[in-house]
Design a protein around this motif. Structure first.
Motif, PDB file in Angstrom:
ATOM      1  N   SER A  16       0.675  -1.170  -0.029  1.00  0.00           N
ATOM      2  CA  SER A  16       0.023  -0.002  -0.018  1.00  0.00           C
ATOM      3  C   SER A  16       0.923   1.344   0.078  1.00  0.00           C
ATOM      4  O   SER A  16       1.992   1.328   0.673  1.00  0.00           O
ATOM      5  CB  SER A  16      -0.943   0.073   1.181  1.00  0.00           C
ATOM      6  OG  SER A  16      -1.879  -0.972   1.070  1.00  0.00           O
ATOM      7  N   VAL A  17       0.471   2.349  -0.749  1.00  0.00           N
ATOM      8  CA  VAL A  17       1.097   3.478  -0.547  1.00  0.00           C
ATOM      9  C   VAL A  17      -0.042   4.549   0.035  1.00  0.00           C
ATOM     10  O   VAL A  17      -1.153   4.613  -0.419  1.00  0.00           O
ATOM     11  CB  VAL A  17       1.335   4.052  -2.150  1.00  0.00           C
ATOM     12  CG1 VAL A  17       2.079   5.420  -2.253  1.00  0.00           C
ATOM     13  CG2 VAL A  17       2.179   2.879  -2.703  1.00  0.00           C
ATOM     14  N   GLY A  36       8.628   6.964   3.910  1.00  0.00           N
ATOM     15  CA  GLY A  36       9.595   6.044   3.253  1.00  0.00           C
ATOM     16  C   GLY A  36       9.096   4.782   3.271  1.00  0.00           C
ATOM     17  O   GLY A  36       7.794   4.637   3.676  1.00  0.00           O
ATOM     18  N   GLN A  37       9.896   3.514   3.101  1.00  0.00           N
ATOM     19  CA  GLN A  37       9.245   2.326   3.054  1.00  0.00           C
ATOM     20  C   GLN A  37       9.319   1.664   4.359  1.00  0.00           C
ATOM     21  O   GLN A  37      10.425   1.636   4.949  1.00  0.00           O
ATOM     22  CB  GLN A  37      10.049   1.331   2.071  1.00  0.00           C
ATOM     23  CG  GLN A  37       9.568  -0.140   1.876  1.00  0.00           C
ATOM     24  CD  GLN A  37      10.170  -0.677   0.812  1.00  0.00           C
ATOM     25  OE1 GLN A  37      10.055  -0.365  -0.319  1.00  0.00           O
ATOM     26  NE2 GLN A  37      10.675  -2.053   1.216  1.00  0.00           N
ATOM     27  N   HIS A  38       8.200   1.380   4.869  1.00  0.00           N
ATOM     28  CA  HIS A  38       8.231   0.647   6.164  1.00  0.00           C
ATOM     29  C   HIS A  38       7.975  -0.749   6.003  1.00  0.00           C
ATOM     30  O   HIS A  38       6.970  -1.065   5.469  1.00  0.00           O
ATOM     31  CB  HIS A  38       7.054   1.349   6.898  1.00  0.00           C
ATOM     32  CG  HIS A  38       7.082   2.549   7.445  1.00  0.00           C
ATOM     33  ND1 HIS A  38       7.526   3.004   8.663  1.00  0.00           N
ATOM     34  CD2 HIS A  38       7.156   3.742   6.575  1.00  0.00           C
ATOM     35  CE1 HIS A  38       7.512   4.340   8.570  1.00  0.00           C
ATOM     36  NE2 HIS A  38       7.634   4.834   7.415  1.00  0.00           N
ATOM     37  N   ILE A  80       4.740  -1.493   3.533  1.00  0.00           N
ATOM     38  CA  ILE A  80       3.891  -0.281   3.079  1.00  0.00           C
ATOM     39  C   ILE A  80       4.989   0.899   2.505  1.00  0.00           C
ATOM     40  O   ILE A  80       6.185   0.872   3.100  1.00  0.00           O
ATOM     41  CB  ILE A  80       3.081   0.294   3.967  1.00  0.00           C
ATOM     42  CG1 ILE A  80       3.462   0.803   5.253  1.00  0.00           C
ATOM     43  CG2 ILE A  80       1.872  -1.006   4.251  1.00  0.00           C
ATOM     44  CD1 ILE A  80       2.558   1.385   6.250  1.00  0.00           C
ATOM     45  N   MET A  81       4.557   1.703   1.683  1.00  0.00           N
ATOM     46  CA  MET A  81       4.956   2.760   1.489  1.00  0.00           C
ATOM     47  C   MET A  81       4.387   4.196   1.837  1.00  0.00           C
ATOM     48  O   MET A  81       3.073   4.214   1.618  1.00  0.00           O
ATOM     49  CB  MET A  81       5.299   2.951  -0.075  1.00  0.00           C
ATOM     50  CG  MET A  81       6.133   3.999  -0.662  1.00  0.00           C
ATOM     51  SD  MET A  81       7.975   3.815  -0.206  1.00  0.00           S
ATOM     52  CE  MET A  81       8.533   2.829  -1.347  1.00  0.00           C
ATOM     53  N   GLN A  85       6.092   2.845  -4.916  1.00  0.00           N
ATOM     54  CA  GLN A  85       7.128   1.615  -5.135  1.00  0.00           C
ATOM     55  C   GLN A  85       7.714   1.578  -6.733  1.00  0.00           C
ATOM     56  O   GLN A  85       6.988   1.852  -7.496  1.00  0.00           O
ATOM     57  CB  GLN A  85       6.266   0.205  -4.660  1.00  0.00           C
ATOM     58  CG  GLN A  85       7.322  -0.989  -4.717  1.00  0.00           C
ATOM     59  CD  GLN A  85       6.732  -2.135  -4.056  1.00  0.00           C
ATOM     60  OE1 GLN A  85       5.504  -1.959  -4.088  1.00  0.00           O
ATOM     61  NE2 GLN A  85       7.508  -2.958  -3.849  1.00  0.00           N
ATOM     62  N   HIS A  86       8.690   1.474  -6.920  1.00  0.00           N
ATOM     63  CA  HIS A  86       9.316   1.289  -8.134  1.00  0.00           C
ATOM     64  C   HIS A  86      10.054  -0.213  -8.324  1.00  0.00           C
ATOM     65  O   HIS A  86      10.579  -0.921  -7.330  1.00  0.00           O
ATOM     66  CB  HIS A  86      10.622   2.224  -8.418  1.00  0.00           C
ATOM     67  CG  HIS A  86       9.859   3.769  -8.544  1.00  0.00           C
ATOM     68  ND1 HIS A  86       9.599   4.412  -7.562  1.00  0.00           N
ATOM     69  CD2 HIS A  86       9.743   4.415  -9.668  1.00  0.00           C
ATOM     70  CE1 HIS A  86       9.104   5.470  -7.955  1.00  0.00           C
ATOM     71  NE2 HIS A  86       9.260   5.645  -9.344  1.00  0.00           N
ATOM     72  N   TRP A  87      10.232  -0.756  -9.532  1.00  0.00           N
ATOM     73  CA  TRP A  87      10.891  -1.900  -9.842  1.00  0.00           C
ATOM     74  C   TRP A  87      12.235  -1.679 -10.520  1.00  0.00           C
ATOM     75  O   TRP A  87      12.431  -0.904 -11.372  1.00  0.00           O
ATOM     76  CB  TRP A  87      10.051  -2.964 -10.927  1.00  0.00           C
ATOM     77  CG  TRP A  87       8.790  -3.164 -10.059  1.00  0.00           C
ATOM     78  CD1 TRP A  87       7.273  -2.569 -10.147  1.00  0.00           C
ATOM     79  CD2 TRP A  87       8.215  -4.159  -9.088  1.00  0.00           C
ATOM     80  NE1 TRP A  87       6.545  -3.033  -9.510  1.00  0.00           N
ATOM     81  CE2 TRP A  87       7.120  -4.246  -8.765  1.00  0.00           C
ATOM     82  CE3 TRP A  87       9.236  -5.174  -8.756  1.00  0.00           C
ATOM     83  CZ2 TRP A  87       6.626  -4.925  -7.861  1.00  0.00           C
ATOM     84  CZ3 TRP A  87       8.535  -6.069  -7.840  1.00  0.00           C
ATOM     85  CH2 TRP A  87       7.400  -6.040  -7.498  1.00  0.00           C
ATOM     86  N   LEU A  88      13.213  -2.302 -10.119  1.00  0.00           N
ATOM     87  CA  LEU A  88      14.512  -2.106 -10.739  1.00  0.00           C
ATOM     88  C   LEU A  88      14.932  -3.401 -11.405  1.00  0.00           C
ATOM     89  O   LEU A  88      14.935  -4.305 -10.849  1.00  0.00           O
ATOM     90  CB  LEU A  88      15.360  -1.769  -9.590  1.00  0.00           C
ATOM     91  CG  LEU A  88      17.012  -1.870  -9.965  1.00  0.00           C
ATOM     92  CD1 LEU A  88      17.084  -0.539 -10.798  1.00  0.00           C
ATOM     93  CD2 LEU A  88      17.902  -1.742  -8.479  1.00  0.00           C
ATOM     94  N   TRP A  89      15.227  -3.156 -12.587  1.00  0.00           N
ATOM     95  CA  TRP A  89      15.641  -4.221 -13.615  1.00  0.00           C
ATOM     96  C   TRP A  89      17.457  -3.887 -13.766  1.00  0.00           C
ATOM     97  O   TRP A  89      17.544  -2.734 -14.225  1.00  0.00           O
ATOM     98  CB  TRP A  89      15.094  -4.339 -15.002  1.00  0.00           C
ATOM     99  CG  TRP A  89      13.633  -4.707 -14.668  1.00  0.00           C
ATOM    100  CD1 TRP A  89      12.625  -3.519 -14.602  1.00  0.00           C
ATOM    101  CD2 TRP A  89      12.921  -5.768 -14.639  1.00  0.00           C
ATOM    102  NE1 TRP A  89      11.379  -4.189 -14.315  1.00  0.00           N
ATOM    103  CE2 TRP A  89      11.407  -5.471 -14.745  1.00  0.00           C
ATOM    104  CE3 TRP A  89      13.308  -6.941 -15.058  1.00  0.00           C
ATOM    105  CZ2 TRP A  89      10.440  -6.254 -14.735  1.00  0.00           C
ATOM    106  CZ3 TRP A  89      12.383  -8.312 -14.867  1.00  0.00           C
ATOM    107  CH2 TRP A  89      10.927  -7.845 -14.739  1.00  0.00           C
TER     108      TRP A  89
END
Length: 166
Positions: free
Chosen positions: A38-39, A95-97, A117-118, A123-127
């Motif tokens: 959740s954000v 921040g991300q908790h 949660i954010m 939230q981002h996906w890193l490739w």
């Protein structure tokens, strides 16, 4: 003689049976709200609800603690009669908790449940493409998992660096 041995064996078994202790089963806990990932924005009211269960104790006898890896203990108290625990909070740091809910029964047995949660963010996906020496060849960051973008990323890598060796 044989009858006496039988009585001695029965008495011995009866004594062992009396010494068997009742086993305490640990409680269980599960997040109901918010959903994983959740954000929410800083200052918005966030409802945290967990569902409790324990075969040996009533919900009111259970102790619940909600913690954040950033802000520490958020709330704690006894379980509610409806087998849950609910708290509202609007003061989480951006921040991300990683929220951890812990339930403990009167016997001291406990169980944890984690949720991420954010606050004030997305939230981002890193490739990352990494070669055999550990060097980063390219990076793609996106806000959602997108198969088409991932395929384009791989195609661009192959065009630039050639086919990978397997």
């Amino acid at each position: 003689m044989e009858t006496m041995m039988r009585f001695a064996l029965i008495a011995l078994l009866a004594g062992c049976i009396e010494e068997i202790e009742e086993k305490n089963f640990p409680p269980t806990i599960e997040f109901e709200l918010p959903a994983t990932g959740s954000v929410t924005n800083e200052g918005e009211l966030l409802t945290i609800k967990v569902v409790l269960a324990d075969a040996d104790h009533a919900p009111q006898e259970l102790s619940v603690r909600i913690e954040s890896d950033i802000d520490g203990t958020i709330d704690e108290g006894p379980g509610e009669t409806n087998s849950s625990y609910t708290t509202d909070i609007a003061t989480l740091t951006p921040g991300q908790h990683r929220l951890t809910a812990t339930v403990t029964d009167p016997a001291g047995d406990s169980q944890d449940e984690d949720l991420v949660i954010m606050i004030n963010g997305v939230q981002h996906w890193l490739w990352r493409a990494v070669d055999s020496n550990g060097e980063v060849l390219d990076i793609l960051v996106q806000t959602r998992r997108n198969a088409r973008a991932a395929k384009r990323f791989i195609s661009r890598l192959i065009a630039r660096w050639g086919e990978p060796r397997v």
